[in-house]
Design a protein around this motif. Structure first.
Motif, PDB file in Angstrom:
ATOM      1  N   GLY A  28      76.807  39.835  70.449  1.00 50.95           N
ATOM      2  CA  GLY A  28      78.051  39.225  70.896  1.00 50.95           C
ATOM      3  C   GLY A  28      79.106  40.316  70.909  1.00 50.95           C
ATOM      4  N   PRO A  29      80.032  40.277  71.849  1.00 53.03           N
ATOM      5  CA  PRO A  29      81.001  41.373  71.979  1.00 53.03           C
ATOM      6  C   PRO A  29      81.897  41.573  70.762  1.00 53.03           C
ATOM      7  CG  PRO A  29      81.536  39.565  73.465  1.00 53.03           C
ATOM      8  CD  PRO A  29      80.207  39.250  72.858  1.00 53.03           C
ATOM      9  N   ALA A  30      82.298  40.499  70.111  1.00 56.88           N
ATOM     10  CA  ALA A  30      83.193  40.642  68.953  1.00 56.88           C
ATOM     11  C   ALA A  30      82.469  41.308  67.792  1.00 56.88           C
ATOM     12  CB  ALA A  30      83.746  39.280  68.542  1.00 56.88           C
ATOM     13  N   ARG A  31      81.261  40.829  67.475  1.00 53.06           N
ATOM     14  CA  ARG A  31      80.499  41.417  66.371  1.00 53.06           C
ATOM     15  C   ARG A  31      80.103  42.853  66.674  1.00 53.06           C
ATOM     16  NH1 ARG A  31      77.255  36.779  65.958  1.00 53.06           N
ATOM     17  NH2 ARG A  31      78.898  35.555  65.051  1.00 53.06           N
ATOM     18  N   ALA A  32      79.732  43.118  67.911  1.00 49.40           N
ATOM     19  CA  ALA A  32      79.371  44.486  68.295  1.00 49.40           C
ATOM     20  C   ALA A  32      80.556  45.419  68.115  1.00 49.40           C
ATOM     21  CB  ALA A  32      78.884  44.511  69.742  1.00 49.40           C
ATOM     22  N   GLY A  33      81.744  44.955  68.494  1.00 55.01           N
ATOM     23  CA  GLY A  33      82.946  45.770  68.317  1.00 55.01           C
ATOM     24  C   GLY A  33      83.216  46.079  66.859  1.00 55.01           C
ATOM     25  N   VAL A  34      83.028  45.080  65.996  1.00 56.74           N
ATOM     26  CA  VAL A  34      83.222  45.298  64.558  1.00 56.74           C
ATOM     27  C   VAL A  34      82.202  46.306  64.034  1.00 56.74           C
ATOM     28  CG1 VAL A  34      83.082  44.196  62.280  1.00 56.74           C
ATOM     29  CG2 VAL A  34      84.314  43.066  64.136  1.00 56.74           C
ATOM     30  N   LEU A  35      80.958  46.191  64.467  1.00 57.63           N
ATOM     31  CA  LEU A  35      79.930  47.129  64.017  1.00 57.63           C
ATOM     32  C   LEU A  35      80.271  48.559  64.430  1.00 57.63           C
ATOM     33  CD1 LEU A  35      77.240  47.266  62.491  1.00 57.63           C
ATOM     34  CD2 LEU A  35      76.088  47.005  64.686  1.00 57.63           C
ATOM     35  N   ILE A  36      80.788  48.728  65.627  1.00 62.94           N
ATOM     36  CA  ILE A  36      81.200  50.056  66.076  1.00 62.94           C
ATOM     37  C   ILE A  36      82.341  50.583  65.210  1.00 62.94           C
ATOM     38  CG2 ILE A  36      82.330  51.315  67.960  1.00 62.94           C
ATOM     39  CD1 ILE A  36      80.649  49.510  69.857  1.00 62.94           C
ATOM     40  N   SER A  44      88.057  44.328  55.050  1.00 62.26           N
ATOM     41  CA  SER A  44      88.220  43.290  56.068  1.00 62.26           C
ATOM     42  C   SER A  44      89.652  43.288  56.595  1.00 62.26           C
ATOM     43  CB  SER A  44      87.846  41.916  55.517  1.00 62.26           C
ATOM     44  OG  SER A  44      88.647  41.588  54.410  1.00 62.26           O
ATOM     45  N   THR A  45      90.614  43.618  55.762  1.00 56.09           N
ATOM     46  CA  THR A  45      92.015  43.692  56.206  1.00 56.09           C
ATOM     47  C   THR A  45      92.183  44.779  57.263  1.00 56.09           C
ATOM     48  OG1 THR A  45      92.764  42.915  54.046  1.00 56.09           O
ATOM     49  CG2 THR A  45      94.394  44.024  55.429  1.00 56.09           C
ATOM     50  N   GLN A  46      91.564  45.917  57.059  1.00 56.45           N
ATOM     51  CA  GLN A  46      91.631  46.997  58.051  1.00 56.45           C
ATOM     52  C   GLN A  46      90.974  46.565  59.358  1.00 56.45           C
ATOM     53  OE1 GLN A  46      89.706  49.890  55.479  1.00 56.45           O
ATOM     54  NE2 GLN A  46      91.579  51.147  55.463  1.00 56.45           N
ATOM     55  N   LEU A  47      89.828  45.884  59.273  1.00 57.45           N
ATOM     56  CA  LEU A  47      89.142  45.425  60.480  1.00 57.45           C
ATOM     57  C   LEU A  47      89.965  44.396  61.242  1.00 57.45           C
ATOM     58  CD1 LEU A  47      85.512  45.224  59.132  1.00 57.45           C
ATOM     59  CD2 LEU A  47      86.368  46.770  60.895  1.00 57.45           C
ATOM     60  N   VAL A  48      90.628  43.499  60.524  1.00 52.12           N
ATOM     61  CA  VAL A  48      91.499  42.507  61.168  1.00 52.12           C
ATOM     62  C   VAL A  48      92.580  43.225  61.966  1.00 52.12           C
ATOM     63  CG1 VAL A  48      93.289  40.770  60.691  1.00 52.12           C
ATOM     64  CG2 VAL A  48      91.060  40.609  59.577  1.00 52.12           C
ATOM     65  N   ALA A  49      93.196  44.235  61.366  1.00 54.28           N
ATOM     66  CA  ALA A  49      94.273  44.970  62.043  1.00 54.28           C
ATOM     67  C   ALA A  49      93.748  45.769  63.237  1.00 54.28           C
ATOM     68  CB  ALA A  49      94.957  45.919  61.051  1.00 54.28           C
ATOM     69  N   MET A  50      92.585  46.365  63.102  1.00 51.30           N
ATOM     70  CA  MET A  50      92.043  47.209  64.175  1.00 51.30           C
ATOM     71  C   MET A  50      91.482  46.396  65.338  1.00 51.30           C
ATOM     72  SD  MET A  50      90.085  50.116  61.957  1.00 51.30           S
ATOM     73  CE  MET A  50      89.708  51.190  63.335  1.00 51.30           C
ATOM     74  N   ALA A  51      90.741  45.337  65.023  1.00 51.85           N
ATOM     75  CA  ALA A  51      90.046  44.588  66.064  1.00 51.85           C
ATOM     76  C   ALA A  51      90.854  43.419  66.590  1.00 51.85           C
ATOM     77  CB  ALA A  51      88.698  44.097  65.537  1.00 51.85           C
ATOM     78  N   GLY A  52      91.861  42.992  65.832  1.00 50.88           N
ATOM     79  CA  GLY A  52      92.686  41.882  66.279  1.00 50.88           C
ATOM     80  C   GLY A  52      92.085  40.510  66.028  1.00 50.88           C
ATOM     81  N   HIS A  61      82.085  37.205  60.903  1.00 53.12           N
ATOM     82  CA  HIS A  61      81.314  38.286  61.535  1.00 53.12           C
ATOM     83  C   HIS A  61      80.679  39.185  60.473  1.00 53.12           C
ATOM     84  CE1 HIS A  61      82.596  37.074  65.426  1.00 53.12           C
ATOM     85  NE2 HIS A  61      83.835  37.537  65.323  1.00 53.12           N
ATOM     86  N   LEU A  62      81.447  39.550  59.475  1.00 58.49           N
ATOM     87  CA  LEU A  62      80.926  40.422  58.421  1.00 58.49           C
ATOM     88  C   LEU A  62      79.802  39.749  57.646  1.00 58.49           C
ATOM     89  CD1 LEU A  62      84.279  41.937  57.138  1.00 58.49           C
ATOM     90  CD2 LEU A  62      82.516  43.099  58.478  1.00 58.49           C
ATOM     91  N   LYS A  63      79.946  38.477  57.325  1.00 55.55           N
ATOM     92  CA  LYS A  63      78.915  37.743  56.581  1.00 55.55           C
ATOM     93  C   LYS A  63      77.620  37.673  57.379  1.00 55.55           C
ATOM     94  CE  LYS A  63      77.316  34.755  53.476  1.00 55.55           C
ATOM     95  NZ  LYS A  63      76.119  35.274  52.889  1.00 55.55           N
ATOM     96  N   ILE A  64      77.707  37.379  58.659  1.00 55.72           N
ATOM     97  CA  ILE A  64      76.516  37.299  59.503  1.00 55.72           C
ATOM     98  C   ILE A  64      75.816  38.652  59.567  1.00 55.72           C
ATOM     99  CG2 ILE A  64      75.765  37.038  61.915  1.00 55.72           C
ATOM    100  CD1 ILE A  64      77.912  34.746  62.063  1.00 55.72           C
ATOM    101  N   MET A  65      76.596  39.722  59.736  1.00 49.71           N
ATOM    102  CA  MET A  65      75.985  41.058  59.814  1.00 49.71           C
ATOM    103  C   MET A  65      75.445  41.507  58.456  1.00 49.71           C
ATOM    104  SD  MET A  65      78.161  43.140  62.674  1.00 49.71           S
ATOM    105  CE  MET A  65      79.769  42.967  61.914  1.00 49.71           C
ATOM    106  N   LEU A  66      76.095  41.100  57.375  1.00 54.02           N
ATOM    107  CA  LEU A  66      75.601  41.403  56.031  1.00 54.02           C
ATOM    108  C   LEU A  66      74.270  40.702  55.809  1.00 54.02           C
ATOM    109  CD1 LEU A  66      76.240  42.718  53.252  1.00 54.02           C
ATOM    110  CD2 LEU A  66      77.277  40.542  52.614  1.00 54.02           C
ATOM    111  N   ASP A  67      74.183  39.417  56.151  1.00 53.18           N
ATOM    112  CA  ASP A  67      72.937  38.661  55.993  1.00 53.18           C
ATOM    113  C   ASP A  67      71.816  39.228  56.861  1.00 53.18           C
ATOM    114  OD1 ASP A  67      74.243  37.016  54.211  1.00 53.18           O
ATOM    115  OD2 ASP A  67      74.465  35.340  55.608  1.00 53.18           O
ATOM    116  N   ALA A  68      72.163  39.806  58.009  1.00 53.98           N
ATOM    117  CA  ALA A  68      71.167  40.386  58.912  1.00 53.98           C
ATOM    118  C   ALA A  68      70.762  41.804  58.504  1.00 53.98           C
ATOM    119  CB  ALA A  68      71.715  40.406  60.340  1.00 53.98           C
ATOM    120  N   GLY A  69      71.427  42.367  57.502  1.00 57.20           N
ATOM    121  CA  GLY A  69      71.096  43.717  57.051  1.00 57.20           C
ATOM    122  C   GLY A  69      71.700  44.818  57.901  1.00 57.20           C
ATOM    123  N   LEU A  70      72.699  44.475  58.740  1.00 56.72           N
ATOM    124  CA  LEU A  70      73.334  45.476  59.598  1.00 56.72           C
ATOM    125  C   LEU A  70      74.459  46.225  58.890  1.00 56.72           C
ATOM    126  CD1 LEU A  70      73.512  43.484  62.944  1.00 56.72           C
ATOM    127  CD2 LEU A  70      71.794  45.151  62.207  1.00 56.72           C
TER     128      LEU A  70
END
Length: 99
Positions: A28-36, A44-52, A61-70
């Protein structure tokens, strides 16, 4: 401006005009952007400010990627930093090769 519209601007500083299509299709574009953006550890505060994204959306998004091992997290004092796990690195590097 919605979170999916802001994410491409945030990833532009990492050499992408937008989220790589292959990565966006997979995550998904939002999660992919966060991963980049997690090239270096960020809170998470820094990511909120950077990604909007909103705080709740970024947390999901972070929880899903954490559970997936990314991604992984580590605590430093009162802050919790998220960063790419090896599997996340592989995905981003593969997307960079094919963009």
């Amino acid at each position: 401006m919605g979170s999916q519209e802001k994410t491409p601007h945030a990833v532009a500083s990492y050499g992408f005009a937008r989220t790589p299509e292959s990565l966006g299709t997979s995550l998904g574009p939002a999660r992919a952007g966060v991963l980049i953006l997690l090239e270096t550890p960020k809170t998470s505060t820094q990511l909120v400010a950077m990604a909007g994204h909103g705080r709740g959306s970024a947390g999901r998004h972070l929880k899903i990627m954490l559970d997936a091992g990314l991604i992984q997290r580590r605590r430093a004092g009162r802050s919790v930093f998220c960063y790419r796990a090896d599997a996340g690195e592989v995905l981003v590097k593969a997307a960079c090769r094919w963009r």
